[in-house]
Design a protein around this motif. Sequence first.
Motif, short mmCIF file in Angstrom:
data_model
loop_
_atom_site.label_atom_id
_atom_site.label_comp_id
_atom_site.label_asym_id
_atom_site.label_seq_id
_atom_site.Cartn_x
_atom_site.Cartn_y
_atom_site.Cartn_z
N VAL A 50 0.90 -1.32 0.04
CA VAL A 50 0.03 0.09 -0.06
C VAL A 50 0.72 1.26 -0.04
N LEU A 51 2.05 1.18 0.82
CA LEU A 51 2.74 2.54 1.05
C LEU A 51 3.69 2.54 -0.29
N GLY A 52 3.64 1.53 -1.14
CA GLY A 52 4.64 1.77 -2.48
C GLY A 52 3.85 2.11 -3.19
N VAL A 53 2.57 2.00 -3.36
CA VAL A 53 1.62 2.21 -4.49
C VAL A 53 0.85 3.58 -4.33
N LEU A 56 1.60 7.01 -5.90
CA LEU A 56 1.33 7.43 -7.18
C LEU A 56 -0.09 8.00 -7.36
N LEU A 57 -1.01 8.04 -6.33
CA LEU A 57 -2.21 8.70 -6.45
C LEU A 57 -2.01 10.30 -6.82
N PRO A 58 -1.47 10.94 -6.27
CA PRO A 58 -1.27 12.39 -6.66
C PRO A 58 -0.24 12.75 -8.00
N LEU A 59 0.10 11.67 -8.37
CA LEU A 59 1.26 11.86 -9.28
C LEU A 59 0.52 12.32 -10.73
N ARG A 60 -0.55 11.74 -10.98
CA ARG A 60 -1.31 11.96 -12.37
C ARG A 60 -1.52 13.66 -12.41
N GLY A 61 -2.29 14.23 -11.48
CA GLY A 61 -2.43 15.50 -11.47
C GLY A 61 -1.22 16.30 -11.32
N PHE A 62 -0.15 15.94 -10.80
CA PHE A 62 1.19 16.91 -10.83
C PHE A 62 1.73 16.59 -12.17
#
Length: 72
Positions: A50-53, A56-62
């Motif tokens: 979970v901590l490794g993935v 990635l959640l905010p990466l798309r918007g960034f």
Amino acid sequence: MKHDYKPTWRKPVGIIALLCALTLYAVAIAAASPIIGQWHVLLQTIAYIVLGVIWLLPLRGFLIWMETGRWG
């Protein structure tokens, strides 16, 4: 069609910010490893997956912001 490419400050600043944020995130996870290391091995596995993935959640918007200047 010819497009004039105009470089922006967002990409170099975004890459530096991303590297700094990932470094801080990795240090925070490493600091939490003594606590997580006391858990059952299956809970440790789930936690590290979970901590490794999750980063990635905010990466798309960034990445969209770095390319276009808009969030999302």
